[in-house]
Design an enzyme around this catalytic site. Structure first.
Site, PDB file in Angstrom:
ATOM      1  N   LYS A  35       0.852  -1.204   0.000  1.00 55.66           N
ATOM      2  CA  LYS A  35       0.000   0.000   0.000  1.00 55.66           C
ATOM      3  C   LYS A  35       0.889   1.256   0.000  1.00 55.66           C
ATOM      4  O   LYS A  35       0.652   2.198  -0.749  1.00 55.66           O
ATOM      5  CB  LYS A  35      -0.904  -0.014   1.243  1.00 55.66           C
ATOM      6  CG  LYS A  35      -1.971   1.057   1.249  1.00 55.66           C
ATOM      7  CD  LYS A  35      -2.737   1.089   2.563  1.00 55.66           C
ATOM      8  CE  LYS A  35      -3.905   0.157   2.610  1.00 55.66           C
ATOM      9  NZ  LYS A  35      -4.794   0.439   3.785  1.00 55.66           N
ATOM     10  N   PHE A 155     -16.237  12.476  10.907  1.00 52.21           N
ATOM     11  CA  PHE A 155     -17.606  12.389  10.385  1.00 52.21           C
ATOM     12  C   PHE A 155     -17.560  12.431   8.858  1.00 52.21           C
ATOM     13  O   PHE A 155     -18.346  13.121   8.210  1.00 52.21           O
ATOM     14  CB  PHE A 155     -18.456  13.539  10.961  1.00 52.21           C
ATOM     15  CG  PHE A 155     -18.513  13.529  12.464  1.00 52.21           C
ATOM     16  CD1 PHE A 155     -17.676  14.346  13.212  1.00 52.21           C
ATOM     17  CD2 PHE A 155     -19.357  12.653  13.135  1.00 52.21           C
ATOM     18  CE1 PHE A 155     -17.706  14.327  14.600  1.00 52.21           C
ATOM     19  CE2 PHE A 155     -19.395  12.615  14.528  1.00 52.21           C
ATOM     20  CZ  PHE A 155     -18.560  13.453  15.265  1.00 52.21           C
ATOM     21  N   ASN A 214     -24.111   8.402  14.085  1.00 52.32           N
ATOM     22  CA  ASN A 214     -24.308   7.426  13.000  1.00 52.32           C
ATOM     23  C   ASN A 214     -25.555   6.599  13.210  1.00 52.32           C
ATOM     24  O   ASN A 214     -26.296   6.318  12.270  1.00 52.32           O
ATOM     25  CB  ASN A 214     -23.074   6.517  12.892  1.00 52.32           C
ATOM     26  CG  ASN A 214     -22.070   7.074  11.894  1.00 52.32           C
ATOM     27  OD1 ASN A 214     -22.224   8.192  11.398  1.00 52.32           O
ATOM     28  ND2 ASN A 214     -21.056   6.296  11.587  1.00 52.32           N
ATOM     29  N   GLY A 259     -35.091   3.675   0.169  1.00 54.43           N
ATOM     30  CA  GLY A 259     -34.336   2.885  -0.800  1.00 54.43           C
ATOM     31  C   GLY A 259     -34.226   1.456  -0.326  1.00 54.43           C
ATOM     32  O   GLY A 259     -35.026   0.986   0.481  1.00 54.43           O
ATOM     33  N   CYS A 266     -19.772   1.883   7.772  1.00 51.90           N
ATOM     34  CA  CYS A 266     -19.954   2.621   9.030  1.00 51.90           C
ATOM     35  C   CYS A 266     -21.305   2.394   9.701  1.00 51.90           C
ATOM     36  O   CYS A 266     -21.369   1.872  10.809  1.00 51.90           O
ATOM     37  CB  CYS A 266     -19.730   4.102   8.774  1.00 51.90           C
ATOM     38  SG  CYS A 266     -18.064   4.445   8.237  1.00 51.90           S
ATOM     39  N   LYS A 269     -21.920  -1.147  10.884  1.00 49.89           N
ATOM     40  CA  LYS A 269     -20.950  -1.531  11.941  1.00 49.89           C
ATOM     41  C   LYS A 269     -21.236  -0.769  13.231  1.00 49.89           C
ATOM     42  O   LYS A 269     -21.275  -1.354  14.322  1.00 49.89           O
ATOM     43  CB  LYS A 269     -19.546  -1.214  11.429  1.00 49.89           C
ATOM     44  CG  LYS A 269     -18.433  -1.317  12.428  1.00 49.89           C
ATOM     45  CD  LYS A 269     -17.054  -1.198  11.780  1.00 49.89           C
ATOM     46  CE  LYS A 269     -16.725   0.208  11.346  1.00 49.89           C
ATOM     47  NZ  LYS A 269     -16.278   1.100  12.431  1.00 49.89           N
TER      48      LYS A 269
HETATM   49  C1  UDX Z   1     -21.735   7.623   7.172  1.00 48.08           C
HETATM   50  C2  UDX Z   1     -22.069   8.946   7.830  1.00 48.08           C
HETATM   51  O1  UDX Z   1     -22.917   9.693   6.943  1.00 48.08           O
HETATM   52  C3  UDX Z   1     -20.781   9.734   8.075  1.00 48.08           C
HETATM   53  O2  UDX Z   1     -21.091  10.944   8.739  1.00 48.08           O
HETATM   54  C4  UDX Z   1     -19.862   8.879   8.950  1.00 48.08           C
HETATM   55  O3  UDX Z   1     -18.655   9.559   9.211  1.00 48.08           O
HETATM   56  C5  UDX Z   1     -19.574   7.564   8.256  1.00 48.08           C
HETATM   57  O4  UDX Z   1     -20.802   6.877   7.984  1.00 48.08           O
HETATM   58  P1  UDX Z   1     -21.164   6.762   4.759  1.00 48.08           P
HETATM   59  O5  UDX Z   1     -21.241   5.412   5.372  1.00 48.08           O
HETATM   60  O6  UDX Z   1     -20.013   7.096   3.904  1.00 48.08           O
HETATM   61  O7  UDX Z   1     -21.189   7.901   5.927  1.00 48.08           O
HETATM   62  O8  UDX Z   1     -22.445   6.945   3.848  1.00 48.08           O
HETATM   63  P2  UDX Z   1     -23.841   7.683   4.002  1.00 48.08           P
HETATM   64  O9  UDX Z   1     -23.877   8.814   3.067  1.00 48.08           O
HETATM   65  O10 UDX Z   1     -24.168   7.919   5.427  1.00 48.08           O
HETATM   66  O11 UDX Z   1     -24.849   6.562   3.434  1.00 48.08           O
HETATM   67  C6  UDX Z   1     -24.900   5.337   4.133  1.00 48.08           C
HETATM   68  C7  UDX Z   1     -25.942   4.481   3.447  1.00 48.08           C
HETATM   69  O12 UDX Z   1     -27.245   5.042   3.659  1.00 48.08           O
HETATM   70  C8  UDX Z   1     -25.763   4.357   1.938  1.00 48.08           C
HETATM   71  O13 UDX Z   1     -26.000   3.009   1.553  1.00 48.08           O
HETATM   72  C9  UDX Z   1     -26.856   5.267   1.380  1.00 48.08           C
HETATM   73  O14 UDX Z   1     -27.333   4.816   0.122  1.00 48.08           O
HETATM   74  C10 UDX Z   1     -27.941   5.121   2.428  1.00 48.08           C
HETATM   75  N1  UDX Z   1     -28.848   6.265   2.492  1.00 48.08           N
HETATM   76  C11 UDX Z   1     -28.356   7.490   2.829  1.00 48.08           C
HETATM   77  C12 UDX Z   1     -30.197   6.069   2.258  1.00 48.08           C
HETATM   78  O15 UDX Z   1     -30.632   4.958   1.942  1.00 48.08           O
HETATM   79  N2  UDX Z   1     -31.053   7.127   2.362  1.00 48.08           N
HETATM   80  C13 UDX Z   1     -30.603   8.376   2.683  1.00 48.08           C
HETATM   81  O16 UDX Z   1     -31.416   9.293   2.739  1.00 48.08           O
HETATM   82  C14 UDX Z   1     -29.221   8.553   2.920  1.00 48.08           C
END
Ligand code: UDX
Length: 457
Positions: A35, A155, A214, A259, A266, A269
């Site tokens: 890496k 975040f 989260n 959805g 995240c 978990k």
């Molecule tokens: C998340 C938190 O948003 C972020 O603040 C934290 O630091 C890490 O975890 P992430 O996992 O990258 O970020 O994605 P996120 O945008 O939260 O979406 C997570 C999942 O939720 C995705 O599968 C997304 O498709 C889904 N989602 C998100 C929905 O189904 N509906 C929504 O309105 C928003």
């Protein structure tokens, strides 16, 4: 300011690169030699918009370095970020072995006052444990230098990590040491131009803020998914409901998009880890358990929709658009799209897939059924398919040539599991439309659609 970062994953690489882009002298360390060698060649282990150029620019300017040498990493810097992975264990708790190993190793090389920043997502109590672990190791080594641990959760959202780092909604600094608070606050203030609220608190509060934030985001998603499932039964359009809900500032419009469920490394978990933390403290985290259960069921509800409309999926060909858990990333961890694909295969369907970036992740990481066909674009994915499923809302799927897509398909169903499209437009192209929480649309207009469809014959 010399900064060291231990762990060059999503959090470590983004943090290190962005801090170097703010003029700091950053060394990123990882034990994975391949890496590090790749990073020195400008080959990044993750796909994050904007990150490639930031890494290249600062590596060229020698503000950003990569190493596998932990002694050099620790001795050179006053501030050391621990950003190694904390993957979930079987029982849902976070695996802290990497964090503990790193803390034990860096204790050997402390050669002056250090601020040790715990930035991985870790259970409440970890910063305190790390502080004791490092102190004990240093006492054994008769190393009397001072140090402070700080809990500084991130975040960052995948696909928006650089933007989220440079434009945070708040910065949480958990430590009782005023000196460490000032040092860390100074680092962020010199990097982030706009006024951002700092939350200065203790270890445990900082650690819980991350999990609670989260878990609440996951709760909003499972909540709107549950309401959308009700909408499908009572003929209400979820879009109108979620839009009006979001107008209430107390609710907020974000994370109310229904959805196939939430995925990623995240939310799944962290919700499981929080349930585990509750168990260990004899608190039954019933809401969060329900959030996880609703999310787990959502992919089956989506697959049921496909099976019901097609009157069975055995030997049917289903084209699935989107594999990553969200747009903008190649990450397929706990992707709802992958969950739907596995369920379709279990039920006897043949599946064709396309994703602008994550196809290689699927090839590499999943020994998915041999019946999966990897396609080179969305139209190949739809060719001869009985149905097309929009599972991840990549921008490239937002303006499909629907007539062209329909002309090459064997069937006529369009499953829009991210409610990206105006159903009327899809139906006017000869499809039957099925969204999430929008059955009223497909029902109301299906007759119209049938007329249009018949007219198009
Ligand atoms: C998340 C938190 O948003 C972020 O603040 C934290 O630091 C890490 O975890 P992430 O996992 O990258 O970020 O994605 P996120 O945008 O939260 O979406 C997570 C999942 O939720 C995705 O599968 C997304 O498709 C889904 N989602 C998100 C929905 O189904 N509906 C929504 O309105 C928003």
């Amino acid at each position: 300011m010399k900064i060291s970062i231990i762990g060059t994953g999503y959090v470590g690489l983004v943090t290190g690169a962005c801090l170097s882009d703010c003029g700091m002298d950053v060394t990123c360390m990882d034990m994975d030699e391949e890496k590090i060698a790749n990073l020195r060649e400008g080959i990044l282990p993750i796909h994050e918009p904007g990150l490639q150029e930031i890494v290249e620019r600062n590596y060229q300017a020698a503000r950003l370095k990569f190493t596998t040498n932990i002694q050099e990493t620790v001795t050179r810097a006053e501030v050391i970020f621990i950003t190694v992975g904390t993957p979930p264990q079987e029982d849902g708790s976070a695996d802290l072995k990497h964090v503990k190993t790193v803390a034990g190793e860096l204790a050997q090389y402390i050669n002056g006052y250090k601020v040790i920043v715990s930035k991985s997502t870790v259970p409440v109590g970890t910063a305190k444990m790390l502080s004791s672990l490092i102190r004990e190791k240093m006492n054994r080594l008769k190393n009397g230098f001072d140090f402070d641990v700080v809990a500084n959760p991130e975040f960052l959202g995948e696909g928006t990590a650089v933007r989220d780092f440079m434009h945070p909604s708040r910065i949480v600094i958990g430590t009782r040491s005023i000196k460490a608070q000032k040092i860390l606050k100074g680092i962020y203030e010199s990097c982030i131009k706009e006024k951002v609220p700092f939350v200065l608190t203790n270890f445990e509060t900082a650690e819980l803020i991350k999990y609670a934030s989260n878990a609440f985001l996951a709760t909003k998603i499972s909540f709107i998914n549950e309401i959308s499932n009700l909408c499908d039964k009572i003929g209400v359009d979820i879009c109108g409901v979620s839009r009006a809900m979001g107008m209430d500032k107390r609710i907020g419009e974000r994370f109310l998009r229904p959805g196939p469920g939430y995925g990623g490394s995240c939310l799944p978990k962290d919700t499981r880890a929080l349930i585990k933390m509750g168990e260990e403290s004899r608190v039954d985290m019933r809401i969060i358990k329900s959030v996880c259960e609703v999310n787990y069921n959502q992919k089956n509800i989506m697959t049921d929709k496909i099976e019901r409309k097609l009157h069975g999926v055995i030997n049917k060909v289903i084209g699935v658009l989107g594999l990553s858990f969200k747009p903008g990333t190649d990450d397929i961890r706990e992707s709802p799209s992958i969950g739907i694909i596995k369920e379709l295969l279990n039920r006897g369907a043949s599946v064709k897939v396309y994703d602008p970036i994550a196809i290689e992740s699927v090839r590499r990481q999943l020994t998915l059924h041999k019946t999966i066909k990897y396609c080179s674009d969305e139209y190949e994915c739809a060719r001869d398919a009985d149905a097309i499923v929009l599972a991840t809302e990549w921008d490239c799927f937002r303006n499909l040539d629907l007539m062209r897509m329909k002309a090459n398909m064997h069937g006529k169903y369009f499953f829009d599991f991210r409610n990206v499209y105006d159903p009327k437009k899809v139906i006017a192209s000869g499809f039957y439309y099925e969204g999430v929480g929008r059955s009223n649309i497909s029902t109301e207009i299906e007759s119209v659609g049938r007329d249009i469809f018949n007219d198009n014959k």
